[in-house]
Design a protein around this motif. Sequence first.
Motif, PDB file in Angstrom:
ATOM      1  N   ASP A  58       0.668  -1.113   0.046  1.00 44.01           N
ATOM      2  CA  ASP A  58       0.055   0.210  -0.010  1.00 44.01           C
ATOM      3  C   ASP A  58       0.338   1.023   0.579  1.00 44.01           C
ATOM      4  O   ASP A  58       0.428   2.731  -0.075  1.00 44.01           O
ATOM      5  N   VAL A  59       2.362   0.780  -0.355  1.00 46.66           N
ATOM      6  CA  VAL A  59       3.322   2.250   0.030  1.00 46.66           C
ATOM      7  C   VAL A  59       3.994   2.139  -1.366  1.00 46.66           C
ATOM      8  O   VAL A  59       4.820   1.442  -2.087  1.00 46.66           O
ATOM      9  N   ARG A  60       3.894   3.609  -1.655  1.00 49.37           N
ATOM     10  CA  ARG A  60       4.383   4.191  -3.387  1.00 49.37           C
ATOM     11  C   ARG A  60       5.552   4.946  -2.920  1.00 49.37           C
ATOM     12  O   ARG A  60       5.086   6.219  -1.881  1.00 49.37           O
ATOM     13  N   ILE A  61       6.204   5.065  -3.708  1.00 49.87           N
ATOM     14  CA  ILE A  61       7.514   6.260  -3.411  1.00 49.87           C
ATOM     15  C   ILE A  61       7.484   6.732  -4.969  1.00 49.87           C
ATOM     16  O   ILE A  61       7.487   6.146  -5.769  1.00 49.87           O
ATOM     17  N   GLU A  62       6.866   8.056  -5.517  1.00 52.92           N
ATOM     18  CA  GLU A  62       7.020   8.246  -6.671  1.00 52.92           C
ATOM     19  C   GLU A  62       7.806   9.698  -6.383  1.00 52.92           C
ATOM     20  O   GLU A  62       7.087  10.598  -5.485  1.00 52.92           O
ATOM     21  N   ARG A  63       7.508  10.319  -7.725  1.00 54.86           N
ATOM     22  CA  ARG A  63       7.757  12.261  -7.851  1.00 54.86           C
ATOM     23  C   ARG A  63       6.830  13.135  -8.212  1.00 54.86           C
ATOM     24  O   ARG A  63       6.327  12.501  -8.693  1.00 54.86           O
ATOM     25  N   TYR A  64       6.787  13.722  -7.803  1.00 56.37           N
ATOM     26  CA  TYR A  64       4.678  15.246  -7.871  1.00 56.37           C
ATOM     27  C   TYR A  64       6.359  16.059  -8.312  1.00 56.37           C
ATOM     28  O   TYR A  64       7.159  17.072  -7.395  1.00 56.37           O
ATOM     29  N   LYS A  65       6.297  16.924  -9.570  1.00 59.82           N
ATOM     30  CA  LYS A  65       7.279  18.109 -10.328  1.00 59.82           C
ATOM     31  C   LYS A  65       8.736  18.134  -9.131  1.00 59.82           C
ATOM     32  O   LYS A  65       9.359  18.767  -8.581  1.00 59.82           O
ATOM     33  N   ASP A  66       9.452  17.255  -9.087  1.00 60.90           N
ATOM     34  CA  ASP A  66      10.835  16.965  -9.391  1.00 60.90           C
ATOM     35  C   ASP A  66      10.862  16.437  -7.668  1.00 60.90           C
ATOM     36  O   ASP A  66      11.860  16.703  -6.711  1.00 60.90           O
ATOM     37  N   VAL A  67       9.965  16.525  -6.669  1.00 57.11           N
ATOM     38  CA  VAL A  67       9.761  16.333  -4.722  1.00 57.11           C
ATOM     39  C   VAL A  67       9.780  14.957  -5.114  1.00 57.11           C
ATOM     40  O   VAL A  67       8.189  14.826  -5.044  1.00 57.11           O
ATOM     41  N   GLU A  68      10.086  14.148  -4.224  1.00 55.36           N
ATOM     42  CA  GLU A  68      10.113  12.965  -3.794  1.00 55.36           C
ATOM     43  C   GLU A  68       8.615  13.063  -2.628  1.00 55.36           C
ATOM     44  O   GLU A  68       8.896  13.016  -1.953  1.00 55.36           O
ATOM     45  N   ILE A  69       7.855  12.296  -2.794  1.00 56.84           N
ATOM     46  CA  ILE A  69       6.813  12.263  -2.202  1.00 56.84           C
ATOM     47  C   ILE A  69       6.108  10.237  -1.929  1.00 56.84           C
ATOM     48  O   ILE A  69       6.961   9.677  -2.791  1.00 56.84           O
ATOM     49  N   MET A  70       6.214   9.552  -0.789  1.00 53.71           N
ATOM     50  CA  MET A  70       5.843   8.831  -0.394  1.00 53.71           C
ATOM     51  C   MET A  70       4.156   8.921  -0.562  1.00 53.71           C
ATOM     52  O   MET A  70       3.340   9.508   1.162  1.00 53.71           O
ATOM     53  N   THR A  71       3.773   7.683  -0.950  1.00 54.98           N
ATOM     54  CA  THR A  71       1.809   7.946  -0.873  1.00 54.98           C
ATOM     55  C   THR A  71       2.006   6.584  -0.006  1.00 54.98           C
ATOM     56  O   THR A  71       2.266   5.001  -0.458  1.00 54.98           O
TER      57      THR A  71
END
Length: 259
Positions: A58-71
């Motif tokens: 249920d956890v993902r690490i992705e990027r939002y506008k070059d900012v690293e985000i964990m959802t």
Amino acid sequence: MTPELLRETLMHMEDAPRGRAVLALYYLTGARRNELLAGPVWPSERDRTAPVGPRLRDVRIERYKDVEIMTIRLTTLKRVEHVGGQKLRHATRVVPVVLDPKYEPLGPMVKEYYLARVQRAQERAEYLRERIPKREWNSHPELTPGNYPLLARLVPSPWRHERPKREPYYVPLTVKEVRRLFTIIRRELGLPPGQHDNPLRHIRATHLVTYYGFTITDLSAFTGWKLPGMAEVYVHLGWKSYIELLLKPVAKDQNQNQG
């Protein structure tokens, strides 16, 4: 209480060094206690507050506008989705955790905690895969790393035949253990005992409104609150509807201190 003071307290807790990342997750997600704790079974409609915490899948690490985000996909307790006039399942929401220290100094600690759990889950699954007949793999959830809970502690295996190997044994955190962490952080922050079962959820909600400019709609989507008079569509807003508010750079001196 400012976000800076809370971060400083979490980063330097001496009584619970292994619990810092757990408390940071509770603060950054604003989750209810049992929304992060993994239970043994999926709760029924009769038990709407049992632990339903996320698994690694249920956890993902992705990027939002070059900012690293964990959802993190959380099950929202006390709320059940209705389809066709019937209760079907507990509602879910996706909560973002900013990992970039430029915006959230607690982010790197949370990321390190998550990656360590993924690595140990993979090690545990591989260890069991070598010892369980292939015909039985489908009946063993521990063989899939994504099934392991996010909040867990790693201990030596209790099974005698595994003890010499000192293989990691993945144990979900318990309500008692998390309550102890809440007691410690409450004492560190000088909060009165018993004011809130999870003081970090209340503090996070206050910070989101006071320091990040969250509206009541944003806060409802983030925390999973169902407020009187609010349309159901508000609760289903995605995290991208408010993520820009969380991308507020912290002071450089604070960022250096957290590092």
